[in-house]
Design a protein around this motif. Structure first.
Motif, mmCIF file in Angstrom:
data_model
loop_
_atom_site.group_PDB
_atom_site.id
_atom_site.type_symbol
_atom_site.label_atom_id
_atom_site.label_comp_id
_atom_site.label_asym_id
_atom_site.label_seq_id
_atom_site.Cartn_x
_atom_site.Cartn_y
_atom_site.Cartn_z
ATOM 1 N N CYS A 120 44.357 -17.548 40.900
ATOM 2 C CA CYS A 120 43.200 -17.780 40.014
ATOM 3 C C CYS A 120 42.668 -16.454 39.477
ATOM 4 N N ASN A 157 35.016 -19.265 26.940
ATOM 5 C CA ASN A 157 35.372 -18.618 28.201
ATOM 6 C C ASN A 157 34.289 -18.733 29.262
ATOM 7 N N ARG A 158 33.332 -19.617 29.048
ATOM 8 C CA ARG A 158 32.221 -19.755 29.996
ATOM 9 C C ARG A 158 32.726 -20.060 31.407
ATOM 10 N N HIS A 159 33.743 -20.903 31.519
ATOM 11 C CA HIS A 159 34.269 -21.235 32.851
ATOM 12 C C HIS A 159 34.815 -19.985 33.553
ATOM 13 N N LYS A 169 31.761 -17.882 34.655
ATOM 14 C CA LYS A 169 31.165 -18.456 35.859
ATOM 15 C C LYS A 169 32.011 -18.137 37.093
ATOM 16 N N TYR A 170 33.317 -18.235 36.946
ATOM 17 C CA TYR A 170 34.215 -17.912 38.054
ATOM 18 C C TYR A 170 34.028 -16.459 38.476
ATOM 19 N N ASP A 225 25.639 -24.098 29.990
ATOM 20 C CA ASP A 225 26.714 -24.791 29.287
ATOM 21 C C ASP A 225 26.556 -24.722 27.773
#
Length: 175
Positions: free
Chosen positions: A24, A57-59, A62-63, A137
């Motif tokens: 990941c 690219n928000r995910h 957040k990661y 979001d």
């Protein structure tokens, strides 16, 4: 599991939960590098492109935010990879005349990443004072513009006058 797969399937493909985390991290670093490189090669970044890049690219953001808050050796390796990637696309930006050369490109890359991810970790304070969180979001475009304007001002307009900077740097090197 949240991904809807069994633990044995994770072990089959990644050897362990740590192996999944490493995969990941590598994926996130590659996506981050790709987005930054594409921005540099575009030669400019109109406001709508910046908004779209943040939304798309928000995910990943957040990661990365959660990962840096967790810390550890694997996160150190991820940060190191982001620094190395930054040196490459920033060098390309220098060649294109988009950014000025640095006395110490590595230190500049580290500080920019520290400031960028630090602002994400402090996203609640950003929201309180600027009206936007990059982790929302659907962030308010006006708040996002306010944040980006402040960041771009820091990167493009000197805050300290040249004499004060020279004096500070001379005092530091005399020790």
């Amino acid at each position: 599991m949240k991904a809807g797969v069994s633990a044995p399937l994770v072990i089959h493909h990644f050897s362990s939960k740590a192996g999944l985390r490493t995969a990941c991290d590598a994926y996130v670093a590659e996506q981050f590098r790709r987005t930054k490189t594409e921005s540099v090669r575009r030669g400019h970044m109109p406001r709508n492109v910046a908004h779209e890049a943040i939304a798309a690219n928000r995910h990943l953001v957040k990661y990365l935010t959660r990962a840096f808050m967790d810390g550890g050796a694997t996160i150190d390796a991820l940060f190191d990879q982001l620094v190395e990637d930054s040196l490459v696309y920033t060098s390309e930006a220098e060649e294109l005349g988009l950014v000025y050369p640095s006395r110490n490109p590595r230190h500049r890359a580290v500080v920019i990443l520290l400031q960028s991810f630090g602002s994400l970790i402090l996203h609640r304070q950003m929201e309180r004072h600027l009206g936007v969180s990059l982790l929302d979001d659907e962030p308010d475009p006006a708040g996002l513009d306010a944040y980006m304007a402040a960041v771009l001002e820091l990167y493009t307009q000197p805050m300290m006058n040249a004499e004060a900077f020279a004096e500070l740097m001379n005092e530091r090197t005399d020790r």
